[in-house]
Design a protein around this motif. Sequence first.
Motif, PDB file in Angstrom:
ATOM      1  N   LEU A  50      19.219 -33.893   4.913  1.00 33.21           N
ATOM      2  CA  LEU A  50      17.760 -33.984   5.121  1.00 33.21           C
ATOM      3  C   LEU A  50      17.007 -33.168   4.073  1.00 33.21           C
ATOM      4  CD1 LEU A  50      17.381 -33.622   8.998  1.00 33.21           C
ATOM      5  CD2 LEU A  50      17.096 -35.700   7.650  1.00 33.21           C
ATOM      6  N   ASP A  51      17.607 -32.046   3.677  1.00 35.23           N
ATOM      7  CA  ASP A  51      16.934 -31.177   2.707  1.00 35.23           C
ATOM      8  C   ASP A  51      17.194 -31.677   1.273  1.00 35.23           C
ATOM      9  OD1 ASP A  51      15.418 -29.141   1.719  1.00 35.23           O
ATOM     10  OD2 ASP A  51      16.917 -27.579   2.003  1.00 35.23           O
ATOM     11  N   ASP A  52      16.892 -32.927   1.046  1.00 33.48           N
ATOM     12  CA  ASP A  52      17.024 -33.566  -0.270  1.00 33.48           C
ATOM     13  C   ASP A  52      18.399 -33.357  -0.893  1.00 33.48           C
ATOM     14  OD1 ASP A  52      14.395 -34.348  -0.014  1.00 33.48           O
ATOM     15  OD2 ASP A  52      13.655 -32.472  -0.882  1.00 33.48           O
TER      16      ASP A  52
ATOM     17  N   ILE B 140      21.777 -31.224   7.985  1.00 39.00           N
ATOM     18  CA  ILE B 140      20.669 -30.375   7.503  1.00 39.00           C
ATOM     19  C   ILE B 140      20.550 -30.495   5.985  1.00 39.00           C
ATOM     20  CG2 ILE B 140      19.937 -27.961   7.205  1.00 39.00           C
ATOM     21  CD1 ILE B 140      21.384 -27.448   9.971  1.00 39.00           C
TER      22      ILE B 140
ATOM     23  N   GLN C 145      14.250 -21.830   7.814  1.00 34.21           N
ATOM     24  CA  GLN C 145      14.304 -22.861   6.769  1.00 34.21           C
ATOM     25  C   GLN C 145      14.705 -24.208   7.379  1.00 34.21           C
ATOM     26  OE1 GLN C 145      17.153 -20.731   4.349  1.00 34.21           O
ATOM     27  NE2 GLN C 145      15.615 -20.276   2.793  1.00 34.21           N
ATOM     28  N   ILE C 146      15.642 -24.163   8.330  1.00 34.31           N
ATOM     29  CA  ILE C 146      16.106 -25.405   8.966  1.00 34.31           C
ATOM     30  C   ILE C 146      14.957 -26.021   9.787  1.00 34.31           C
ATOM     31  CG2 ILE C 146      17.733 -26.373  10.653  1.00 34.31           C
ATOM     32  CD1 ILE C 146      19.678 -24.101   9.688  1.00 34.31           C
TER      33      ILE C 146
ATOM     34  N   ASP D  13      20.714 -31.038  -0.550  1.00 34.43           N
ATOM     35  CA  ASP D  13      21.085 -29.694  -1.006  1.00 34.43           C
ATOM     36  C   ASP D  13      22.624 -29.610  -0.958  1.00 34.43           C
ATOM     37  OD1 ASP D  13      20.902 -27.061  -1.719  1.00 34.43           O
ATOM     38  OD2 ASP D  13      20.468 -26.324   0.294  1.00 34.43           O
TER      39      ASP D  13
ATOM     40  N   GLN E 189       9.555 -31.400   8.514  1.00 34.37           N
ATOM     41  CA  GLN E 189       9.133 -32.328   7.459  1.00 34.37           C
ATOM     42  C   GLN E 189       9.833 -33.683   7.535  1.00 34.37           C
ATOM     43  OE1 GLN E 189       9.882 -30.298   3.784  1.00 34.37           O
ATOM     44  NE2 GLN E 189       8.382 -28.714   4.228  1.00 34.37           N
ATOM     45  N   LYS E 190      11.117 -33.667   7.949  1.00 34.68           N
ATOM     46  CA  LYS E 190      11.899 -34.905   7.825  1.00 34.68           C
ATOM     47  C   LYS E 190      12.141 -35.662   9.123  1.00 34.68           C
ATOM     48  CE  LYS E 190      12.255 -34.388   3.438  1.00 34.68           C
ATOM     49  NZ  LYS E 190      13.316 -33.910   2.612  1.00 34.68           N
TER      50      LYS E 190
ATOM     51  N   LYS F  74      21.479 -21.176   4.575  1.00 35.38           N
ATOM     52  CA  LYS F  74      20.138 -21.412   5.132  1.00 35.38           C
ATOM     53  C   LYS F  74      19.955 -20.644   6.443  1.00 35.38           C
ATOM     54  CE  LYS F  74      19.185 -25.938   3.288  1.00 35.38           C
ATOM     55  NZ  LYS F  74      18.497 -25.311   2.152  1.00 35.38           N
TER      56      LYS F  74
ATOM     57  N   GLU G 294      11.844 -25.810   9.181  1.00 36.12           N
ATOM     58  CA  GLU G 294      10.911 -26.426   8.224  1.00 36.12           C
ATOM     59  C   GLU G 294      11.398 -27.811   7.780  1.00 36.12           C
ATOM     60  OE1 GLU G 294       9.547 -24.590   4.230  1.00 36.12           O
ATOM     61  OE2 GLU G 294       9.370 -23.066   5.798  1.00 36.12           O
ATOM     62  N   VAL G 295      12.704 -27.880   7.485  1.00 33.18           N
ATOM     63  CA  VAL G 295      13.295 -29.154   7.049  1.00 33.18           C
ATOM     64  C   VAL G 295      13.151 -30.202   8.176  1.00 33.18           C
ATOM     65  CG1 VAL G 295      15.460 -30.319   6.416  1.00 33.18           C
ATOM     66  CG2 VAL G 295      14.949 -28.062   5.489  1.00 33.18           C
TER      67      VAL G 295
END
Length: 475
Positions: free
Chosen positions: A144-146, A141, A164-165, A148, A171-172, A160, A167-168
């Motif tokens: 994937l979240d740039d 996670i 929020q997960i 983090d 997007q990814k 998180k 959403e990640v």
Amino acid sequence: MAMKISQQKFNERLSSNLENDFMRGAVAGAQHRFQTRRSAAVDSLNWEEWRNHGEEIRQHVLENLDYYLYELSINVEARGGHVFFAQTAEEATEYISTIAKQKSAKKIVKAKSMVTEEINLNSHLEQLGCEVIETDLGEYILQLDDHDPPSHIVTPALHKNKDQIREVFEQKIGYTASSQPEELALHARKVLREHYLTADIGITGCNFAVAETGSVCLVTNEGNADLVTALPKTQISVMGMERLVPTFEEMEVLVGMLTRSAVGQKLTSYITVLTGIKEALEVDGPEEFHLVIVDNGRSSILGGEFQSILQCIRCAACINTCPVYRHVGGHTYGSIYSGPIGAVLSPLLGGYDDYKELPYASTLCGACTDVCPVKIPLHQLLHKHREVIVEREGRAPISESLLMQAFGMGTSSQSIYKLGTKVASTVMKPFTKNEKITNGPGPLKNWTAYRDFPSLQKERFRDWFEQHNKGGNPK
Ligand code: SF4
């Protein structure tokens, strides 16, 4: 990810995290759950005897580390593996990068490993053009979240929530379903399956290496380490040089303590043991196995006043109980190692230049020491760091040094002390409101920003006492 996770100053990280109500709520909730489960798992046992035994095992290993490292390396090689001793992070990443180049690796799957974070392995491999996939769900996670940074050594994505997960993932990795944890996990599992099957190299950390057999033991709840070690043809395990046990007997004791202390489970869902390369009749396992043993500052800790920190089995029980961690969260520490273990270990591995504030991020209440399964005296080590920072390194803040000098002068001279106590309440009057100092000057400023200091009494104790002895009527 390297050991240092932020370029911001400690106070900047602290201020922004103290304002992050969501993170603070998530951390407090998680700590409560972990503590409740841990208590249920250890209270029915004779836990103090377990702790004594755990401490004994870890101390025995550290006292005989050279012997067990030699035994481990002989046994790894006897089972077809290669052993590399890396004195520095650079030596470790260079060795692993060379293997990746030799194998023309395009894709690498990784099981969770703090030591590979510490040596910044992923970014070195990515610079070679390798795609590196974290397979622990929490690490995945964050990746994937740039990228983090992790905020906890066992549950890295603790900060998180499921929305929020979601959403990640949306997007990814093309996720379209709900934020139900089961659905999220199922999707991640499907995506990761493909990566396991197509990876050229598998990389893992090491919870414990067994010297007697040359085995690497990995503890997970998701079984990802099984797939990372079983499917790719080349396997690399990276371990801190102290993560050893003599035999499986000691491993069994420490794994039981690790899982109970970490998440309140008697056992985790998966314990993966990798011993050498695939043999003739085996259906899976690596054809090539490398064990990279990382020093990176550990041998300087060995034999010194901080040696007991090397007993650590990375269970995070100290983090889960720390009142300071509860309020500031993992990212405030600025290191992949957060909480009390991080506040002791990070300055030792990364130096005081980057981490001198961490030993002060503690109330010294000793809750961490009480829960540590291998009896590391964490609060004493934090205190020891403060002593080193102030007395040997001379790094105390100037305001604090001046205050201490003034205090020393005042208390060593009777006349100055008398005068000081006489004028103190008048000097502090401008800062006093409703019998409280709410906005103190100088070094008191930070303290009074979060709590009130009691106002100084006009009448000194010695005057009261004198009056009392004379038979007067003290107030
Ligand atoms: S210091 Fe003790 S409680 Fe903290 S992570 Fe290490 S073993 Fe666990």
